[in-house]
Scaffold this motif. Structure first.
Motif, mmCIF file in Angstrom:
data_model
loop_
_atom_site.group_PDB
_atom_site.id
_atom_site.type_symbol
_atom_site.label_atom_id
_atom_site.label_comp_id
_atom_site.label_asym_id
_atom_site.label_seq_id
_atom_site.Cartn_x
_atom_site.Cartn_y
_atom_site.Cartn_z
ATOM 1 N N PHE A 25 50.922 46.091 31.228
ATOM 2 C CA PHE A 25 49.721 46.162 30.403
ATOM 3 C C PHE A 25 48.778 45.007 30.716
ATOM 4 C CE2 PHE A 25 47.203 45.119 26.669
ATOM 5 C CZ PHE A 25 46.734 46.353 26.259
ATOM 6 N N VAL A 26 49.338 43.809 30.808
ATOM 7 C CA VAL A 26 48.519 42.620 31.073
ATOM 8 C C VAL A 26 47.850 42.721 32.440
ATOM 9 C CG1 VAL A 26 48.639 40.130 31.505
ATOM 10 C CG2 VAL A 26 49.797 41.108 29.520
ATOM 11 N N ASP A 27 48.586 43.139 33.451
ATOM 12 C CA ASP A 27 48.031 43.237 34.797
ATOM 13 C C ASP A 27 46.934 44.289 34.892
ATOM 14 O OD1 ASP A 27 49.656 41.224 35.690
ATOM 15 O OD2 ASP A 27 51.118 42.534 36.653
ATOM 16 N N ALA A 28 47.031 45.331 34.069
ATOM 17 C CA ALA A 28 46.028 46.395 34.101
ATOM 18 C C ALA A 28 44.803 46.075 33.254
ATOM 19 C CB ALA A 28 46.655 47.711 33.618
ATOM 20 N N HIS A 29 45.001 45.471 32.084
ATOM 21 C CA HIS A 29 43.918 45.379 31.102
ATOM 22 C C HIS A 29 43.413 43.964 30.821
ATOM 23 C CE1 HIS A 29 44.516 49.603 30.211
ATOM 24 N NE2 HIS A 29 45.789 49.378 29.937
ATOM 25 N N ILE A 30 44.170 42.944 31.207
ATOM 26 C CA ILE A 30 43.799 41.591 30.801
ATOM 27 C C ILE A 30 43.504 40.668 31.979
ATOM 28 C CG2 ILE A 30 44.604 39.519 29.586
ATOM 29 C CD1 ILE A 30 46.150 41.328 27.679
ATOM 30 N N THR A 31 44.472 40.493 32.864
ATOM 31 C CA THR A 31 44.321 39.521 33.948
ATOM 32 C C THR A 31 43.054 39.710 34.779
ATOM 33 O OG1 THR A 31 46.731 39.288 34.073
ATOM 34 C CG2 THR A 31 45.456 38.492 35.945
ATOM 35 N N PRO A 32 42.702 40.924 35.187
ATOM 36 C CA PRO A 32 41.502 41.069 36.025
ATOM 37 C C PRO A 32 40.205 40.672 35.334
ATOM 38 C CG PRO A 32 42.885 43.042 36.122
ATOM 39 C CD PRO A 32 43.385 42.211 34.975
ATOM 40 N N TYR A 33 40.224 40.612 34.011
ATOM 41 C CA TYR A 33 38.996 40.375 33.253
ATOM 42 C C TYR A 33 38.991 39.042 32.504
ATOM 43 C CZ TYR A 33 39.360 45.406 33.946
ATOM 44 O OH TYR A 33 39.548 46.649 34.498
ATOM 45 N N ALA A 34 40.050 38.251 32.667
ATOM 46 C CA ALA A 34 40.195 37.042 31.850
ATOM 47 C C ALA A 34 39.040 36.072 32.030
ATOM 48 C CB ALA A 34 41.526 36.358 32.155
ATOM 49 N N ASN A 35 38.577 35.879 33.262
ATOM 50 C CA ASN A 35 37.441 34.982 33.474
ATOM 51 C C ASN A 35 36.176 35.539 32.831
ATOM 52 O OD1 ASN A 35 39.073 33.223 34.842
ATOM 53 N ND2 ASN A 35 38.107 33.498 36.838
ATOM 54 N N ASP A 36 36.050 36.874 32.795
ATOM 55 C CA ASP A 36 34.901 37.487 32.121
ATOM 56 C C ASP A 36 34.960 37.242 30.617
ATOM 57 O OD1 ASP A 36 33.973 38.526 34.538
ATOM 58 O OD2 ASP A 36 35.085 40.400 34.288
ATOM 59 N N PHE A 37 36.150 37.340 30.046
ATOM 60 C CA PHE A 37 36.297 37.071 28.611
ATOM 61 C C PHE A 37 35.829 35.651 28.305
ATOM 62 C CE2 PHE A 37 40.309 39.949 28.752
ATOM 63 C CZ PHE A 37 39.509 41.069 28.868
ATOM 64 N N GLU A 38 36.200 34.720 29.166
ATOM 65 C CA GLU A 38 35.826 33.321 28.957
ATOM 66 C C GLU A 38 34.310 33.141 29.037
ATOM 67 O OE1 GLU A 38 37.730 29.244 30.462
ATOM 68 O OE2 GLU A 38 36.531 30.209 32.005
ATOM 69 N N ARG A 39 33.695 33.762 30.041
ATOM 70 C CA ARG A 39 32.233 33.625 30.193
ATOM 71 C C ARG A 39 31.486 34.254 29.028
ATOM 72 N NH1 ARG A 39 33.492 33.985 35.867
ATOM 73 N NH2 ARG A 39 33.631 36.259 35.764
ATOM 74 N N GLU A 40 31.989 35.396 28.544
ATOM 75 C CA GLU A 40 31.338 36.089 27.434
ATOM 76 C C GLU A 40 31.582 35.376 26.101
ATOM 77 O OE1 GLU A 40 29.404 38.783 27.384
ATOM 78 O OE2 GLU A 40 29.450 39.094 29.556
ATOM 79 N N GLY A 41 32.674 34.621 26.020
ATOM 80 C CA GLY A 41 33.005 33.939 24.782
ATOM 81 C C GLY A 41 33.568 34.851 23.716
ATOM 82 N N ARG A 42 34.070 36.001 24.107
ATOM 83 C CA ARG A 42 34.654 36.938 23.156
ATOM 84 C C ARG A 42 35.430 38.010 23.909
ATOM 85 N NH1 ARG A 42 31.715 37.869 19.380
ATOM 86 N NH2 ARG A 42 32.663 39.797 18.626
ATOM 87 N N LEU A 43 36.205 38.758 23.168
ATOM 88 C CA LEU A 43 36.967 39.864 23.740
ATOM 89 C C LEU A 43 36.277 41.176 23.386
ATOM 90 C CD1 LEU A 43 40.599 38.744 22.820
ATOM 91 C CD2 LEU A 43 39.259 38.188 24.856
#
Length: 385
Positions: A25-43
């Motif tokens: 689940f993490v490899d599909a839905h979280i890891t590829p986007y983690a830096n984007d979450f940080e830049r956006e400041g939200r999930l």
């Protein structure tokens, strides 16, 4: 922010129930986007919904109330994997877990009937409100007050550094009553509740931190969670212990992410025609990561086993695990940036984010300095000194 949809999974494979399914689940839905979450400041809301569909909000609660019935050792595995992908996501799971656990353990039948199912599905997201501008997370210094009236309670005060404060639907608020500290369930929609975002923080930038103010917030008598007068000694200790356990597991995930990032980078990166992985200094750093991540994982696993067995010693085991794992995360994320060189300081690799997040782990749920005092004190008591 829109997430790219992965291949459709069979219904039975959608629910996370162990380390392997969590990693997928993490490899599909979280890891590829983690830096984007940080830049956006939200999930993104889409991710929050997927977390609910995967049964990740409260998998430790009984199946009959909507949970997954998982033991706490398995919960630690899941939170480690989520922490490996993104500490901001794991932070939301942590505070939501604390609220859901406290409600299940101490809530009245009416309170559980109102909130538990929604907390399990993610229809309602929780936040844990203890820290204050002056007192920090020192429960003895709480200034927020709850004054009992004929028809309930009136809540006044300010809570800060509240993970998921910007998004949460239900706040578990700790406030000083006439004779003790009470825990109160406060819906976000209650008049007098105001939330301000805390932007530009050092780490866990996607965890939607908020400053929550309560101005003459009127609550019914059913807002109090658990019997009056026992919160500080029982509910607060147990709930913070569970949060500390999640942070410890997430810190293990950070070290594992550093190890994976460095192994990949040093295999591809060359200097003088030789892969970095062949240099002895690099091998020494990777060896230390391997050793510490295994040791930290064992400590977290021991704390989880003691929780599942109902042993009181789990409290100290969790302190030790959190201290060791967060210290290791800070050390190895720094080394990971060093290994990546200038690339480690930029946005194209995960290690800068891991470095920022790891620093936060040394502070939240009991700073490392407090942990040292607590652990040493326990050692002296065990030796009757």
């Amino acid at each position: 922010m829109t997430l790219t949809s992965p291949p459709v999974l069979a219904p039975e494979s959608c629910v996370v129930h162990d380390r392997g399914s969590a990693r997928g689940f993490v490899d599909a839905h979280i890891t590829p986007y983690a830096n984007d979450f940080e830049r956006e400041g939200r999930l993104p809301e889409e991710l929050l919904e997927r977390i609910g569909a995967a049964g990740l909000w409260a998998p430790f609660l009984p199946r009959e109330v909507g949970g997954g019935g998982l033991d706490l050792v398995t919960l630690g595995h899941i939170h480690e994997e989520v922490g490996r992908g993104c500490s901001s996501v794991r932070s939301l799971l942590t505070v939501h877990t604390m609220v859901a656990w406290a409600l299940q353990r101490w809530g009245s039948p009416a309170q559980r009937a109102q909130w538990t199912s929604a907390l399990c599905s993610g229809a309602v997201l929780g936040a844990f409100c203890l820290s204050e501008p002056e007192a920090g997370s020192d429960a003895t210094g709480i200034q927020t007050t709850a004054v009992e009236t004929g028809g309930g309670w009136v809540l006044n005060g300010v809570k800060t550094w509240i993970t998921n404060g910007q998004r949460a639907d239900l706040f578990l608020v700790f406030a000083r009553t006439a004779d003790s500290i009470g825990a109160f369930l406060v819906p976000r929609s209650t008049p007098g509740v105001e939330v301000r975002a805390i932007p530009e923080i050092l780490g866990t930038r996607g965890s939607m931190l908020g400053k929550v103010s309560f101005r003459d917030v009127r609550l019914g008598p059913d807002a109090l969670l658990g019997p009056s007068g026992f919160t500080a000694g029982m509910m607060l200790t147990g709930t913070l212990d569970l949060g500390r356990y999640s942070v410890a597991a997430g810190s293990v995930g950070i070290v594992q992410a550093c190890l994976e990032a460095c192994a990949t980078y040093t295999t591809r990166r060359t200097v003088g025609g030789t892969a970095l992985r062949n240099l002895q200094l690099i091998q020494a750093k990777v060896t230390d990561m391997v050793t510490d991540v295994r040791a930290a994982r064992l400590l977290v696993g021991e704390a989880g086993r003691l929780k599942d067995a109902g042993e009181a010693s789990t409290i100290m085991a969790t302190w030790v695990a959190k201290y060791f794992a967060s210290t290791a995360a800070a050390k190895h994320s720094s080394e990971a940036v060093q290994i990546h060189g200038a690339n480690g300081c930029g946005p194209d690799y995960p290690v800068a984010r891991l470095y920022r997040d790891a620093k936060v782990m040394e502070i939240i749920e009991g700073s490392n300095e407090v942990q040292r005092i607590t652990i040493a004190g326990a050692a002296y008591r065990e030796m009757n000194l």
